[in-house]
Design a protein around this motif. Structure first.
Motif, PDB file in Angstrom:
ATOM      1  N   MET A 148       0.838  -1.196   0.000  1.00 50.61           N
ATOM      2  CA  MET A 148       0.000   0.000   0.000  1.00 50.61           C
ATOM      3  C   MET A 148       0.879   1.255   0.000  1.00 50.61           C
ATOM      4  SD  MET A 148      -2.456   1.427   3.041  1.00 50.61           S
ATOM      5  CE  MET A 148      -3.145  -0.194   3.323  1.00 50.61           C
ATOM      6  N   LYS A 149       0.589   2.173  -0.918  1.00 55.49           N
ATOM      7  CA  LYS A 149       1.334   3.426  -0.969  1.00 55.49           C
ATOM      8  C   LYS A 149       0.718   4.403   0.027  1.00 55.49           C
ATOM      9  CE  LYS A 149       3.141   6.899  -4.158  1.00 55.49           C
ATOM     10  NZ  LYS A 149       2.930   7.998  -3.220  1.00 55.49           N
ATOM     11  N   LEU A 150       1.549   4.924   0.917  1.00 55.00           N
ATOM     12  CA  LEU A 150       1.080   5.833   1.958  1.00 55.00           C
ATOM     13  C   LEU A 150       1.285   7.283   1.548  1.00 55.00           C
ATOM     14  CD1 LEU A 150       2.567   4.074   5.124  1.00 55.00           C
ATOM     15  CD2 LEU A 150       0.265   3.823   4.177  1.00 55.00           C
ATOM     16  N   ASN A 151       0.383   8.140   1.987  1.00 53.25           N
ATOM     17  CA  ASN A 151       0.557   9.574   1.799  1.00 53.25           C
ATOM     18  C   ASN A 151       1.516  10.154   2.825  1.00 53.25           C
ATOM     19  OD1 ASN A 151      -1.599  10.648  -0.302  1.00 53.25           O
ATOM     20  ND2 ASN A 151      -2.610   9.038   0.886  1.00 53.25           N
ATOM     21  N   ILE A 152       1.448   9.623   4.059  1.00 52.76           N
ATOM     22  CA  ILE A 152       2.309  10.150   5.120  1.00 52.76           C
ATOM     23  C   ILE A 152       3.732   9.590   4.977  1.00 52.76           C
ATOM     24  CG2 ILE A 152       0.373  10.489   6.665  1.00 52.76           C
ATOM     25  CD1 ILE A 152       2.667   7.701   7.576  1.00 52.76           C
ATOM     26  N   ASN A 153       4.683  10.233   5.629  1.00 57.85           N
ATOM     27  CA  ASN A 153       6.093   9.837   5.573  1.00 57.85           C
ATOM     28  C   ASN A 153       6.411   8.957   6.770  1.00 57.85           C
ATOM     29  OD1 ASN A 153       8.936   9.742   5.764  1.00 57.85           O
ATOM     30  ND2 ASN A 153       9.145  11.667   4.640  1.00 57.85           N
ATOM     31  N   SER A 154       6.405   7.658   6.545  1.00 57.05           N
ATOM     32  CA  SER A 154       6.604   6.689   7.622  1.00 57.05           C
ATOM     33  C   SER A 154       7.980   6.816   8.254  1.00 57.05           C
ATOM     34  CB  SER A 154       6.396   5.274   7.082  1.00 57.05           C
ATOM     35  OG  SER A 154       6.577   4.319   8.081  1.00 57.05           O
ATOM     36  N   ALA A 178     -11.545   1.884   4.102  1.00 50.92           N
ATOM     37  CA  ALA A 178     -11.873   1.176   2.868  1.00 50.92           C
ATOM     38  C   ALA A 178     -10.957   1.617   1.728  1.00 50.92           C
ATOM     39  CB  ALA A 178     -13.333   1.411   2.511  1.00 50.92           C
ATOM     40  N   LYS A 179     -10.625   2.913   1.694  1.00 45.70           N
ATOM     41  CA  LYS A 179      -9.688   3.404   0.677  1.00 45.70           C
ATOM     42  C   LYS A 179      -8.323   2.736   0.827  1.00 45.70           C
ATOM     43  CE  LYS A 179     -11.805   7.999   0.363  1.00 45.70           C
ATOM     44  NZ  LYS A 179     -11.620   9.460   0.638  1.00 45.70           N
ATOM     45  N   LEU A 237      -8.706  -1.757   4.110  1.00 50.11           N
ATOM     46  CA  LEU A 237      -8.789  -2.332   5.448  1.00 50.11           C
ATOM     47  C   LEU A 237     -10.223  -2.272   5.971  1.00 50.11           C
ATOM     48  CD1 LEU A 237      -5.653  -0.623   7.095  1.00 50.11           C
ATOM     49  CD2 LEU A 237      -5.797  -2.955   6.173  1.00 50.11           C
ATOM     50  N   THR A 238     -10.537  -3.201   6.845  1.00 45.72           N
ATOM     51  CA  THR A 238     -11.808  -3.177   7.573  1.00 45.72           C
ATOM     52  C   THR A 238     -11.487  -3.320   9.054  1.00 45.72           C
ATOM     53  OG1 THR A 238     -12.883  -4.286   5.704  1.00 45.72           O
ATOM     54  CG2 THR A 238     -14.113  -4.192   7.787  1.00 45.72           C
ATOM     55  N   PRO A 239     -11.150  -2.213   9.726  1.00 46.40           N
ATOM     56  CA  PRO A 239     -10.702  -2.303  11.122  1.00 46.40           C
ATOM     57  C   PRO A 239     -11.830  -2.749  12.052  1.00 46.40           C
ATOM     58  CG  PRO A 239     -10.140  -0.179  10.141  1.00 46.40           C
ATOM     59  CD  PRO A 239     -11.119  -0.836   9.240  1.00 46.40           C
ATOM     60  N   GLY A 271      -2.130   3.557  11.129  1.00 48.51           N
ATOM     61  CA  GLY A 271      -2.994   4.389  11.959  1.00 48.51           C
ATOM     62  C   GLY A 271      -2.907   5.853  11.567  1.00 48.51           C
ATOM     63  N   THR A 272      -1.697   6.320  11.292  1.00 48.36           N
ATOM     64  CA  THR A 272      -1.498   7.716  10.896  1.00 48.36           C
ATOM     65  C   THR A 272      -2.090   7.980   9.518  1.00 48.36           C
ATOM     66  OG1 THR A 272       0.528   7.802  12.236  1.00 48.36           O
ATOM     67  CG2 THR A 272       0.248   9.517  10.574  1.00 48.36           C
ATOM     68  N   GLU A 273      -1.994   7.003   8.628  1.00 52.67           N
ATOM     69  CA  GLU A 273      -2.593   7.152   7.299  1.00 52.67           C
ATOM     70  C   GLU A 273      -4.117   7.256   7.395  1.00 52.67           C
ATOM     71  OE1 GLU A 273      -2.508   7.262   2.978  1.00 52.67           O
ATOM     72  OE2 GLU A 273      -1.001   7.629   4.535  1.00 52.67           O
ATOM     73  N   LEU A 274      -4.729   6.454   8.283  1.00 51.02           N
ATOM     74  CA  LEU A 274      -6.177   6.568   8.466  1.00 51.02           C
ATOM     75  C   LEU A 274      -6.534   7.931   9.076  1.00 51.02           C
ATOM     76  CD1 LEU A 274      -9.014   5.469   8.386  1.00 51.02           C
ATOM     77  CD2 LEU A 274      -8.569   4.264  10.547  1.00 51.02           C
ATOM     78  N   LEU A 275      -5.713   8.401  10.003  1.00 49.86           N
ATOM     79  CA  LEU A 275      -5.917   9.740  10.562  1.00 49.86           C
ATOM     80  C   LEU A 275      -5.837  10.784   9.454  1.00 49.86           C
ATOM     81  CD1 LEU A 275      -6.221  11.434  13.222  1.00 49.86           C
ATOM     82  CD2 LEU A 275      -3.707  11.579  13.250  1.00 49.86           C
TER      83      LEU A 275
END
Length: 423
Positions: A1-7, A346-347, A350-352, A399-403
């Motif tokens: 999964m490509k993240l927007n945030i900088n891990s 969902a984007k 994931l289905t937490p 978690g940060t990506e969902l935030l």
């Protein structure tokens, strides 16, 4: 999964902050308003400024970073948590939420996104409550919810909270200037490690919080009569510690009385006077922490506990006092925010799972003035308030990506964020 945030940036900041107040290989002791806390606040403030936020430390000791929005009159979207720790704590409890929120705001800046309303990142002062035996100080302060005498509470060295604030560089006489007006905060989002074993048991990296259990904190003091341990017959004793032991056991049994219920009861601090091997204890003070998501059940158990204290005192010839330190009802997350988190997840594919929070958080106080939502991150073995506390950067990043997705959705709305009604 490509993240927007900088891990990688998030991980580096978590590791760097953990060096302040470090104990052992992985632990942290960063008590509120201590020199370690001040060093941490200064470091995180520098990161706020690096991200392009306006940063300030208010009169309550809160660190606030602000990103301006298109509509300066719209209620603020606030995110954050705390960076103070327990005396024997870990690296992630609190900082994950502050640094995760910072990462979201910095990502907004880097993407050129301008929110409709101002976005503020908060590192609230003294969430933990361990130094002055009364937590959630900073968040209660900005909402005008401090109680009488709070500034005169002392730590174990006799230092008052007032003096600690002054030493920290704050001026208690300026509290009013740091308070938020009613309606000024539109919504609050908080990322936090779970501090429990549910997500790990489900093999899920993140979860959506449904609500926070209401904590009841009491301090109980039994007073008996000191005597020589070798000469006073057992039937003639007024042993305060025996009374305390019976009540502590009763609390454990009461909290376990309903199978499957999320009730928890804990005695985490106990002091004995005169504290000598061969003197019958004359005075014992201990704390009670009772929590439940169902207020009626918690109230019933509190009544039974108070009856047990009274019965035990009479049985052993003791007197007692009970002081209520904290009493909060359970608070439920906003359905609209939970639904938004489901869309964001969902984007991400994931289905937490959805779960309640036993520990309290800064969100608990904010729930009385605005809608709130929380994201939990899996922590190894459910361990927290312990140097072995651990959450992987992979889970923290999710978690940060969902935030990020939730904050982006809320900050893109042209209407003001909704505030809690009738609460």
């Amino acid at each position: 999964m490509k993240l927007n945030i900088n891990s990688q940036r998030l991980e580096g900041r978590i590791q760097r902050l953990a060096q302040i107040g470090k104990i052992g290989e992985t632990g942290v002791c960063r008590l509120t308003l201590s020199k370690e806390d001040r060093e941490a606040v200064d470091l995180v403030k520098s990161w706020f400024e690096e991200a392009g936020l306006q940063a300030r430390v208010d009169a309550f000791g809160n660190l606030i970073g602000r990103m301006e929005g298109r509509n300066p009159d719209a209620p603020v979207l606030m995110m954050g948590s705390h960076i103070d720790s327990q005396p024997y704590g870990g690296r992630f409890d609190g900082p994950a939420g502050v640094l995760g929120a910072l990462e979201v705001a910095q990502t907004f800046k880097e993407q050129g996104f301008v929110p409709e309303m101002a976005v503020e990142i908060a590192a609230f002062c003294d969430e933990e409550g361990c130094r002055f035996n009364k937590g959630l100080f900073g968040v209660r302060g900005i909402l005008g919810k401090l109680e009488d005498g709070e500034l005169e509470r002392t730590d174990k060295n006799g230092i008052t909270r007032r003096q600690a604030l002054i030493d920290f560089g704050c001026d208690p006489d300026l509290f009013e200037s740091s308070r938020y007006r009613p309606g000024q905060i539109g919504a609050f989002l908080e990322l936090h490690i779970e501090q429990g074993p549910v997500l790990e048991s489900l093999d899920q990296p993140i979860g959506i919080v449904t609500g926070i259990s209401g904590p009841l904190w009491l301090t109980v003091e039994f007073t008996g009569f000191a005597g020589h341990a070798g000469s006073v017959p057992m039937p003639m004793r007024k042993d305060a510690l025996v009374g305390a032991a019976k009540v502590i056991l009763a609390l454990n049994e009461l909290a376990s009385s309903e199978p499957g219920a999320p009730t928890v009861g804990t005695v985490g601090s106990l002091s004995v006077f005169p504290d000598s091997r061969n003197i019958i204890p004359e005075r014992v003070r201990f704390t009670v922490d009772l929590r439940d998501i169902e207020l009626s059940r918690r109230n019933r158990l509190e009544m039974l506990l108070r009856e047990e204290i009274d019965r035990t005192a009479a049985e052993h010839g003791l007197t007692y006092t009970i002081t209520e330190d904290t009493n909060s009802e359970p608070r439920y997350c906003a359905p609209a925010i939970m639904e938004g988190m489901r869309r964001g997840a969902a984007k991400m594919g994931l289905t937490p799972p959805e779960l309640m929070s036993g520990p309290f958080h800064d969100s608990l106080v904010l729930s009385y003035v605005c809608d709130y939502g929380m994201i939990f991150v899996r922590c190894k073995d459910g361990i927290s308030h312990n140097p072995k506390e651990y959450a992987s950067i992979e889970d923290l990043s999710l978690g940060t990506e969902l935030l990020y997705h939730m904050a982006l959705e809320m900050a893109s709305r042209k209407t003001a964020a909704s505030s809690a009604q009738g609460e």
